[in-house]
Design a protein around this motif. Structure first.
Motif, short mmCIF file in Angstrom:
data_model
loop_
_atom_site.label_atom_id
_atom_site.label_comp_id
_atom_site.label_asym_id
_atom_site.label_seq_id
_atom_site.Cartn_x
_atom_site.Cartn_y
_atom_site.Cartn_z
N HIS A 48 0.81 -1.21 0.00
CA HIS A 48 0.00 0.00 0.00
C HIS A 48 0.85 1.27 0.00
CE1 HIS A 48 -3.47 -2.46 0.58
NE2 HIS A 48 -3.04 -2.91 1.75
N LEU A 49 1.95 1.24 0.70
CA LEU A 49 2.84 2.38 0.83
C LEU A 49 4.27 1.90 0.61
CD1 LEU A 49 3.07 5.40 1.71
CD2 LEU A 49 3.43 4.54 4.02
N PRO A 50 4.90 2.32 -0.48
CA PRO A 50 6.27 1.85 -0.74
C PRO A 50 7.22 2.24 0.38
CG PRO A 50 5.37 2.97 -2.66
CD PRO A 50 4.41 3.20 -1.54
N ARG A 51 8.12 1.34 0.72
CA ARG A 51 9.09 1.62 1.78
C ARG A 51 10.05 2.74 1.40
NH1 ARG A 51 9.33 -3.95 1.72
NH2 ARG A 51 11.38 -3.85 0.79
N GLU A 52 10.18 3.03 0.13
CA GLU A 52 11.10 4.07 -0.32
C GLU A 52 10.66 5.47 0.11
OE1 GLU A 52 9.84 1.77 -2.53
OE2 GLU A 52 11.61 0.48 -2.59
N VAL A 53 9.36 5.66 0.35
CA VAL A 53 8.88 6.99 0.75
C VAL A 53 8.97 7.19 2.26
CG1 VAL A 53 7.34 7.15 -1.23
CG2 VAL A 53 6.46 6.29 0.93
N LEU A 54 9.25 6.15 3.01
CA LEU A 54 9.41 6.24 4.46
C LEU A 54 10.82 6.69 4.80
CD1 LEU A 54 7.68 2.89 5.44
CD2 LEU A 54 6.71 5.18 5.60
N PRO A 55 11.03 7.21 6.01
CA PRO A 55 12.41 7.52 6.42
C PRO A 55 13.28 6.26 6.35
CG PRO A 55 10.84 8.45 7.97
CD PRO A 55 10.05 7.61 7.00
N GLU A 56 14.53 6.45 6.04
CA GLU A 56 15.42 5.31 5.78
C GLU A 56 15.51 4.32 6.93
OE1 GLU A 56 19.94 4.46 4.24
OE2 GLU A 56 19.05 6.43 3.94
N PRO A 57 15.63 4.75 8.21
CA PRO A 57 15.69 3.74 9.29
C PRO A 57 14.40 2.92 9.40
CG PRO A 57 16.43 5.87 10.10
CD PRO A 57 15.89 6.10 8.73
N VAL A 58 13.26 3.56 9.17
CA VAL A 58 11.99 2.84 9.25
C VAL A 58 11.87 1.86 8.09
CG1 VAL A 58 9.48 3.09 9.20
CG2 VAL A 58 10.87 4.75 10.45
N GLY A 59 12.22 2.30 6.88
CA GLY A 59 12.18 1.42 5.72
C GLY A 59 13.11 0.23 5.85
N ASP A 60 14.29 0.47 6.43
CA ASP A 60 15.24 -0.63 6.63
C ASP A 60 14.72 -1.63 7.66
OD1 ASP A 60 16.91 0.46 4.76
OD2 ASP A 60 18.24 1.41 6.24
N ALA A 61 14.06 -1.13 8.70
CA ALA A 61 13.51 -2.04 9.71
C ALA A 61 12.35 -2.86 9.15
CB ALA A 61 13.06 -1.24 10.93
N LEU A 62 11.53 -2.24 8.31
CA LEU A 62 10.38 -2.95 7.74
C LEU A 62 10.78 -3.93 6.64
CD1 LEU A 62 7.74 -0.09 7.55
CD2 LEU A 62 7.96 -1.89 9.27
N LEU A 63 12.03 -3.89 6.24
CA LEU A 63 12.53 -4.83 5.24
C LEU A 63 12.45 -6.27 5.73
CD1 LEU A 63 14.05 -5.12 2.49
CD2 LEU A 63 16.16 -5.00 3.82
N TYR A 64 12.45 -6.45 7.05
CA TYR A 64 12.45 -7.79 7.63
C TYR A 64 11.07 -8.24 8.10
CZ TYR A 64 17.40 -6.99 7.43
OH TYR A 64 18.66 -6.71 6.97
N ALA A 65 10.03 -7.52 7.72
CA ALA A 65 8.65 -7.92 8.06
C ALA A 65 8.29 -9.19 7.28
CB ALA A 65 7.69 -6.79 7.72
N PRO A 66 7.31 -9.95 7.75
CA PRO A 66 7.01 -11.24 7.12
C PRO A 66 6.71 -11.21 5.63
CG PRO A 66 5.95 -11.13 9.24
CD PRO A 66 6.56 -9.78 9.00
N MET A 67 5.99 -10.23 5.13
CA MET A 67 5.63 -10.22 3.71
C MET A 67 6.59 -9.41 2.84
SD MET A 67 1.49 -9.92 3.64
CE MET A 67 1.49 -9.50 1.93
N SER A 68 7.52 -8.69 3.46
CA SER A 68 8.39 -7.79 2.70
C SER A 68 9.27 -8.51 1.68
CB SER A 68 9.27 -6.99 3.65
OG SER A 68 8.49 -6.11 4.40
N ALA A 69 9.79 -9.66 2.06
CA ALA A 69 10.65 -10.39 1.13
C ALA A 69 9.87 -10.86 -0.09
CB ALA A 69 11.28 -11.59 1.84
N THR A 70 8.65 -11.30 0.12
CA THR A 70 7.81 -11.74 -0.99
C THR A 70 7.47 -10.59 -1.91
OG1 THR A 70 6.89 -13.43 0.44
CG2 THR A 70 5.70 -12.96 -1.58
N VAL A 71 7.13 -9.44 -1.34
CA VAL A 71 6.81 -8.26 -2.15
C VAL A 71 8.04 -7.82 -2.93
CG1 VAL A 71 6.16 -5.83 -2.02
CG2 VAL A 71 4.95 -7.51 -0.65
#
Length: 100
Positions: free
Chosen positions: A33-56
């Motif tokens: 719904h919201l690309p991680r690239e538009v989030l602040p870099e530390p938040v986007g990097d932390a969300l990289l390890y969320a359960p569905m992030s790798a699949t997306v």
């Protein structure tokens, strides 16, 4: 993930309600719904390890080809790790009833 969540619930109705946060929150943090690239870099990097992030990320790489082979392999390993984690929880906690 659904079997692991259902294992923590006592009734079918509570299992349905327990999976709702996963259906609403995980796509948001995974970048659907919201690309991680538009989030602040530390938040986007932390969300990289969320359960569905790798699949997306793997699906997005199939469309754009933006990840290298090594990054794609790392995303596959992360996705397999989440799958193994939830399978382990489901195997330990899920109450299997015999078929009649």
């Amino acid at each position: 993930m659904a079997a692991a969540t259902a294992a923590l619930c006592r009734t079918v109705e509570s299992a349905l309600v327990a999976t709702l946060p996963a259906l609403f929150v995980l796509p948001m943090v995974a970048g659907i719904h919201l690309p991680r690239e538009v989030l602040p870099e530390p938040v986007g990097d932390a969300l990289l390890y969320a359960p569905m992030s790798a699949t997306v990320d793997l699906i997005r790489t199939g469309w754009t080809g933006e990840l290298t082979a090594l990054d794609s392999l790392a995303r596959c390993a992360l996705s397999l790790a989440w799958t193994a984690f939830f399978a382990w929880i489901a195997a330990r906690r899920f109450r299997w009833e015999p078929r009649t």
